[in-house]
Design an enzyme around this catalytic site. Structure first.
Site, mmCIF file in Angstrom:
data_model
loop_
_atom_site.group_PDB
_atom_site.id
_atom_site.type_symbol
_atom_site.label_atom_id
_atom_site.label_comp_id
_atom_site.label_asym_id
_atom_site.label_seq_id
_atom_site.Cartn_x
_atom_site.Cartn_y
_atom_site.Cartn_z
ATOM 1 N N ASN A 9 -5.517 2.582 7.143
ATOM 2 C CA ASN A 9 -5.488 3.759 6.358
ATOM 3 C C ASN A 9 -6.807 3.771 5.632
ATOM 4 O OD1 ASN A 9 -5.336 5.977 4.613
ATOM 5 N ND2 ASN A 9 -3.572 5.020 3.264
ATOM 6 N N TRP A 10 -7.741 4.658 5.952
ATOM 7 C CA TRP A 10 -9.100 4.693 5.686
ATOM 8 C C TRP A 10 -9.312 5.527 4.305
ATOM 9 C CZ3 TRP A 10 -12.351 5.877 10.570
ATOM 10 C CH2 TRP A 10 -12.407 4.782 11.494
ATOM 11 N N LYS A 11 -8.281 6.355 3.951
ATOM 12 C CA LYS A 11 -8.136 7.046 2.787
ATOM 13 C C LYS A 11 -9.373 8.057 2.638
ATOM 14 C CE LYS A 11 -5.908 3.379 0.327
ATOM 15 N NZ LYS A 11 -5.142 2.730 -0.670
ATOM 16 N N HIS A 103 2.397 8.672 1.627
ATOM 17 C CA HIS A 103 1.745 7.426 0.752
ATOM 18 C C HIS A 103 1.944 7.780 -0.601
ATOM 19 C CE1 HIS A 103 -1.464 4.963 -0.215
ATOM 20 N NE2 HIS A 103 -1.522 4.361 0.987
ATOM 21 N N GLU A 105 -0.235 7.449 -2.844
ATOM 22 C CA GLU A 105 -1.247 8.189 -3.580
ATOM 23 C C GLU A 105 -0.877 9.790 -3.444
ATOM 24 O OE1 GLU A 105 -4.336 6.248 -1.439
ATOM 25 O OE2 GLU A 105 -3.977 4.419 -2.607
ATOM 26 N N GLU A 175 5.457 -0.187 0.886
ATOM 27 C CA GLU A 175 3.960 -0.356 0.031
ATOM 28 C C GLU A 175 4.495 -0.373 -1.299
ATOM 29 O OE1 GLU A 175 0.452 0.581 2.627
ATOM 30 O OE2 GLU A 175 0.841 2.515 1.831
ATOM 31 N N GLY A 181 -4.594 -1.525 -3.129
ATOM 32 C CA GLY A 181 -5.849 -1.546 -3.503
ATOM 33 C C GLY A 181 -6.189 -2.310 -4.881
ATOM 34 N N SER A 219 -2.763 -4.643 -0.057
ATOM 35 C CA SER A 219 -3.756 -5.901 -0.086
ATOM 36 C C SER A 219 -3.596 -6.799 0.890
ATOM 37 C CB SER A 219 -3.739 -6.367 -1.371
ATOM 38 O OG SER A 219 -4.122 -5.543 -2.486
ATOM 39 N N GLY A 240 -5.373 -0.577 3.810
ATOM 40 C CA GLY A 240 -6.372 -0.018 3.459
ATOM 41 C C GLY A 240 -7.725 -0.346 3.382
ATOM 42 N N GLY A 241 -8.225 -1.391 2.379
ATOM 43 C CA GLY A 241 -9.632 -1.661 2.241
ATOM 44 C C GLY A 241 -10.166 -2.388 3.162
HETATM 45 C C1 PEP Z 1 -2.822 1.519 1.814
HETATM 46 O O1 PEP Z 1 -3.914 2.432 1.521
HETATM 47 O O2 PEP Z 1 -2.002 2.134 2.270
HETATM 48 C C2 PEP Z 1 -3.127 0.369 1.397
HETATM 49 C C3 PEP Z 1 -2.041 -0.605 1.543
HETATM 50 O O3 PEP Z 1 -4.352 -0.192 0.722
HETATM 51 P P1 PEP Z 1 -4.820 -1.751 0.408
HETATM 52 O O4 PEP Z 1 -4.661 -2.444 1.652
HETATM 53 O O5 PEP Z 1 -6.309 -1.576 -0.002
HETATM 54 O O6 PEP Z 1 -4.205 -2.253 -0.530
#
Ligand code: PEP
Length: 259
Positions: A9-11, A103, A105, A175, A181, A219, A240-241
């Site tokens: 997920n590049w957000k 999600h 967010e 999640e 994040g 993470s 994500g990251g």
């Molecule tokens: C996400 O955005 O769904 C996520 C899990 O981010 P991260 O891996 O950066 O915690």
């Protein structure tokens, strides 16, 4: 060895140019994994809307293994007066097969509620996109002992408009909001507990065992991937990251499976 789904997920990151560069880098980095891709490993990336077409063009022009393509959100309905929204046919035209729904967010920053999420789930199946349904508790909910109650409501409301066969095709992603994040992942035991519980709940809601796919997100990176992905109720990771660079993204699979 079980099949692993690795979804990135590049957000709100990655311009068109960065997306094109990522896809070329991906083709190079994924070469050693070519034999397992599609069989033991399914990879998908979820760029922002403005970069979907660049990803699609790269998928057709770059030679080498490519990820599947998904979007981070979608609206219900094919077209109409919905300023700022994007429809399922528009995503399919860009080559999307998947879409992230709910999600945290979107739930917590953008105020998306369960009734709209349920309508989006239905719309995905009506128009042929696979939803990746995110759910999970906040730190406050976990500390108050309400995590399972919150997640039960999130899951039941999302699958309520679906048949058992449809529910079986959803990719679920646990999640915990406090792990997204933050660099602070759930422990493998915590993630396993929730993913196993989710599978039982979804089977009960469907009225039979539906062989659900549940990813863990929060993470995930190369250094914690083996422990998390080795848990038997965890079928992969939503990342994500660490998904913004092809190398760190694919390292999650090689850390699990060995290169
Ligand atoms: C996400 O955005 O769904 C996520 C899990 O981010 P991260 O891996 O950066 O915690």
């Amino acid at each position: 060895m079980k099949k692993i789904r690795l979804y990135g997920n590049w957000k709100m990151n990655m311009t068109r140019a960065e997306t094109t560069a990522f896809m070329s880098e991906f083709a190079r980095s994924a070469k050693p994994l070519e034999a397992v891709m599609g069989r033991n490993l399914e990879v998908a990336v979820f760029p922002p809307f403005t970069s979907l077409w660049a990803a699609n063009e790269a998928m057709r022009s770059v030679s080498g293994p490519m990820p599947l393509l998904g979007a981070q959100n979608v609206y219900i309905g094919d077209h109409g007066a919905f300023t700022g929204e994007v429809s399922i046919p528009m995503l399919k035209e860009c080559g999307c097969t998947h879409v992230i729904i709910g999600h945290s967010e979107r739930r917590h920053i953008l105020g998306e509620g369960e009734p709209l999420i349920a309508k989006k789930m239905r719309a995905c199946f009506d128009a042929g996109l696979i939803p990746v349904l995110c759910y999970g508790e906040t730190l406050e909910e976990r500390e108050a002992g309400r995590a399972f109650q919150v997640m039960e409501r999130q899951l039941r409301s999302a699958v309520e408009p679906l048949s058992a066969d449809e529910s079986a095709q959803v990719v679920y992603a646990y999640e915990p909001v406090w792990a997204i994040g933050t660099g602070k992942s759930a422990t493998s035991a915590e993630a396993q507990e929730v993913c196993a519980w989710s599978k039982r709940l979804l089977a009960e809601a469907a009225g039979r065992d539906i062989g659900t796919t549940v990813l863990y997100g929060g993470s995930v990176k190369g250094s914690n991937a083996k422990e998390l992905l080795s848990m038997d109720a965890i079928d992969g990771a939503l990342v994500g990251g660490a998904s913004l660079k092809a190398e760190s993204f694919l390292e999650i699979y090689t850390a699990y499976a060995g290169s």
